[in-house]
Design a protein around this motif. Structure first.
Motif, PDB file in Angstrom:
ATOM      1  N   ALA A 122       1.630  13.938  17.848  1.00  0.00           N
ATOM      2  CA  ALA A 122       1.913  12.763  17.713  1.00  0.00           C
ATOM      3  C   ALA A 122       1.197  11.565  18.889  1.00  0.00           C
ATOM      4  O   ALA A 122       0.601  11.148  18.407  1.00  0.00           O
ATOM      5  N   GLY A 123       1.563  11.966  19.812  1.00  0.00           N
ATOM      6  CA  GLY A 123       1.579  11.993  21.372  1.00  0.00           C
ATOM      7  C   GLY A 123      -0.269  11.359  21.482  1.00  0.00           C
ATOM      8  O   GLY A 123      -0.646  11.051  22.033  1.00  0.00           O
ATOM      9  N   SER A 124      -1.168  12.770  20.675  1.00  0.00           N
ATOM     10  CA  SER A 124      -2.522  12.524  21.316  1.00  0.00           C
ATOM     11  C   SER A 124      -3.214  11.249  20.202  1.00  0.00           C
ATOM     12  O   SER A 124      -4.457  11.943  20.186  1.00  0.00           O
ATOM     13  N   GLN A 125      -2.477  10.954  19.507  1.00  0.00           N
ATOM     14  CA  GLN A 125      -3.188  10.356  18.258  1.00  0.00           C
ATOM     15  C   GLN A 125      -2.408   8.422  18.341  1.00  0.00           C
ATOM     16  O   GLN A 125      -1.776   8.316  18.583  1.00  0.00           O
ATOM     17  N   THR A 126      -3.543   8.166  17.543  1.00  0.00           N
ATOM     18  CA  THR A 126      -4.210   6.700  17.548  1.00  0.00           C
ATOM     19  C   THR A 126      -3.251   6.157  16.120  1.00  0.00           C
ATOM     20  O   THR A 126      -4.393   6.893  15.245  1.00  0.00           O
ATOM     21  N   PHE A 127      -1.999   5.756  15.763  1.00  0.00           N
ATOM     22  CA  PHE A 127      -2.216   5.638  14.277  1.00  0.00           C
ATOM     23  C   PHE A 127      -2.043   3.802  14.034  1.00  0.00           C
ATOM     24  O   PHE A 127      -1.579   2.805  14.854  1.00  0.00           O
ATOM     25  N   SER A 128      -2.388   3.094  12.694  1.00  0.00           N
ATOM     26  CA  SER A 128      -2.426   2.045  12.493  1.00  0.00           C
ATOM     27  C   SER A 128      -2.579   2.311  10.331  1.00  0.00           C
ATOM     28  O   SER A 128      -2.467   3.176  10.194  1.00  0.00           O
ATOM     29  N   LEU A 129      -1.507   0.963  10.656  1.00  0.00           N
ATOM     30  CA  LEU A 129      -1.904   0.394   9.287  1.00  0.00           C
ATOM     31  C   LEU A 129      -3.071   0.665   8.440  1.00  0.00           C
ATOM     32  O   LEU A 129      -4.017   0.509   8.642  1.00  0.00           O
ATOM     33  N   GLY A 130      -2.902   1.349   6.943  1.00  0.00           N
ATOM     34  CA  GLY A 130      -4.039   1.475   6.179  1.00  0.00           C
ATOM     35  C   GLY A 130      -4.557   3.744   6.239  1.00  0.00           C
ATOM     36  O   GLY A 130      -4.462   4.015   5.593  1.00  0.00           O
ATOM     37  N   ASP A 131      -4.076   3.906   7.581  1.00  0.00           N
ATOM     38  CA  ASP A 131      -4.013   5.447   8.193  1.00  0.00           C
ATOM     39  C   ASP A 131      -3.403   6.140   7.193  1.00  0.00           C
ATOM     40  O   ASP A 131      -1.782   5.594   6.727  1.00  0.00           O
ATOM     41  N   TYR A 132      -3.449   7.214   7.037  1.00  0.00           N
ATOM     42  CA  TYR A 132      -2.539   8.016   6.051  1.00  0.00           C
ATOM     43  C   TYR A 132      -2.214   9.785   6.697  1.00  0.00           C
ATOM     44  O   TYR A 132      -3.369   9.896   8.035  1.00  0.00           O
ATOM     45  N   CYS A 180      14.839  20.299  11.194  1.00  0.00           N
ATOM     46  CA  CYS A 180      14.871  18.961  12.066  1.00  0.00           C
ATOM     47  C   CYS A 180      14.841  19.520  13.512  1.00  0.00           C
ATOM     48  O   CYS A 180      14.681  19.256  14.858  1.00  0.00           O
ATOM     49  N   GLN A 181      16.221  19.892  13.960  1.00  0.00           N
ATOM     50  CA  GLN A 181      17.248  20.222  15.310  1.00  0.00           C
ATOM     51  C   GLN A 181      16.131  20.862  15.928  1.00  0.00           C
ATOM     52  O   GLN A 181      16.227  21.167  17.248  1.00  0.00           O
ATOM     53  N   HIS A 182      15.211  21.726  14.890  1.00  0.00           N
ATOM     54  CA  HIS A 182      14.221  22.838  16.544  1.00  0.00           C
ATOM     55  C   HIS A 182      12.723  22.716  16.678  1.00  0.00           C
ATOM     56  O   HIS A 182      11.989  22.851  16.786  1.00  0.00           O
ATOM     57  N   GLY A 183      12.384  20.889  15.589  1.00  0.00           N
ATOM     58  CA  GLY A 183      11.270  20.438  16.117  1.00  0.00           C
ATOM     59  C   GLY A 183      10.047  20.195  15.471  1.00  0.00           C
ATOM     60  O   GLY A 183       9.110  19.674  15.694  1.00  0.00           O
ATOM     61  N   LEU A 184      10.851  20.075  14.328  1.00  0.00           N
ATOM     62  CA  LEU A 184      10.230  20.254  13.345  1.00  0.00           C
ATOM     63  C   LEU A 184      10.029  18.136  12.485  1.00  0.00           C
ATOM     64  O   LEU A 184      10.631  18.185  12.196  1.00  0.00           O
ATOM     65  N   ALA A 185       9.815  17.667  13.875  1.00  0.00           N
ATOM     66  CA  ALA A 185      10.130  16.223  13.179  1.00  0.00           C
ATOM     67  C   ALA A 185       9.256  15.766  14.637  1.00  0.00           C
ATOM     68  O   ALA A 185       8.885  16.518  15.556  1.00  0.00           O
ATOM     69  N   PHE A 186       9.033  14.144  14.208  1.00  0.00           N
ATOM     70  CA  PHE A 186       7.992  13.397  15.734  1.00  0.00           C
ATOM     71  C   PHE A 186       8.269  12.215  15.128  1.00  0.00           C
ATOM     72  O   PHE A 186       8.755  11.815  14.360  1.00  0.00           O
TER      73      PHE A 186
END
Length: 229
Positions: free
Chosen positions: A56-66, A137-143
């Protein structure tokens, strides 16, 4: 080349790179979560297929993205705007206004799924799997991500809500027939008005004729009184 010149070139390169990284997006982007690793959890080793926070830290997210989750029914996809829900790895105390559960419509264990989630709220968005009572989630399946305004929502994701449904009028609610009051004319009623009968008109004509030629106007008057008008 002098040291000052080299320093100047390095400074210019840094500024150009910074400007390029902050350039506004020119199109909407589909982000495949985890890239080729997908959205998976190994329940035997309690490990995730990749580091999703780093992804997630390597991406740039904007409204309208999927976000495209290539996963299976062994995992869930929870989207929330509630930081407490995200930290608890549970939707038990969440609200339907801030948390959404995606399961792709499949309930068969280990069934392949592709879940598509639009980004429609600017600011912090949190994603996790609450499968295995939150262990995934507790073991990393989350962002978590931060959604920028970018190009704004496209029309397909920015439609106003439909108008409130109203029951169509039934037979009992039809407009009543128009009633023409006595002595008035309506559409299609071009005959004599009720207040002016044929007998009265005839009597008037006879009086006028007798006034010209002379005659028994008293007898005509009595005859007119005896008419039903």
């Amino acid at each position: 080349m002098t040291g000052a010149t080299i320093l100047h070139l390095i400074t210019m390169a840094v500024l150009i790179s910074a400007a390029a990284s902050q350039a506004p997006p020119t199109k909407y982007i589909n982000h495949t979560v985890g890239d080729s690793a997908g959205w998976f959890f190994n329940s035997t080793t309690n490990t995730t297929a990749t580091n999703y926070s780093s992804w997630a830290g390597s991406q740039t997210f904007s409204l309208g993205d999927y976000l495209i989750f290539k996963t299976s029914s062994n995992q869930t996809v929870i989207q929330t705007y509630n930081l407490t829900t995200f930290r608890n790895c549970s939707i038990d105390d969440s609200s339907s206004n801030d948390t959404f559960v995606y399961n792709g419509g499949n309930t068969v264990f280990d069934q392949a799924l592709t879940i598509i989630v639009p980004l429609t709220i600017q600011g912090p968005n949190y994603f996790f799997s609450d499968a295995s009572d939150g262990i995934q989630c507790q073991h990393g399946l989350a962002f978590e991500i931060n959604v920028n305004r970018g190009l704004g929502l496209p029309p397909s994701l920015n439609q106003p809500p439909p108008p409130t449904y109203r029951e169509p009028p039934g037979a009992d609610s039809a407009s009543p027939p128009v009633t023409i009051p006595a002595g008035e004319e309506g559409t299609g009623n071009s005959g004599f008005k009720k207040g002016a009968s044929v007998q009265v008109i005839a009597c008037v004509c006879l009086f006028a004729l007798l006034a010209v030629i002379g005659g028994d106007r008293g007898g005509i008057f009595l005859s007119c009184l005896m008419l039903d008008w």
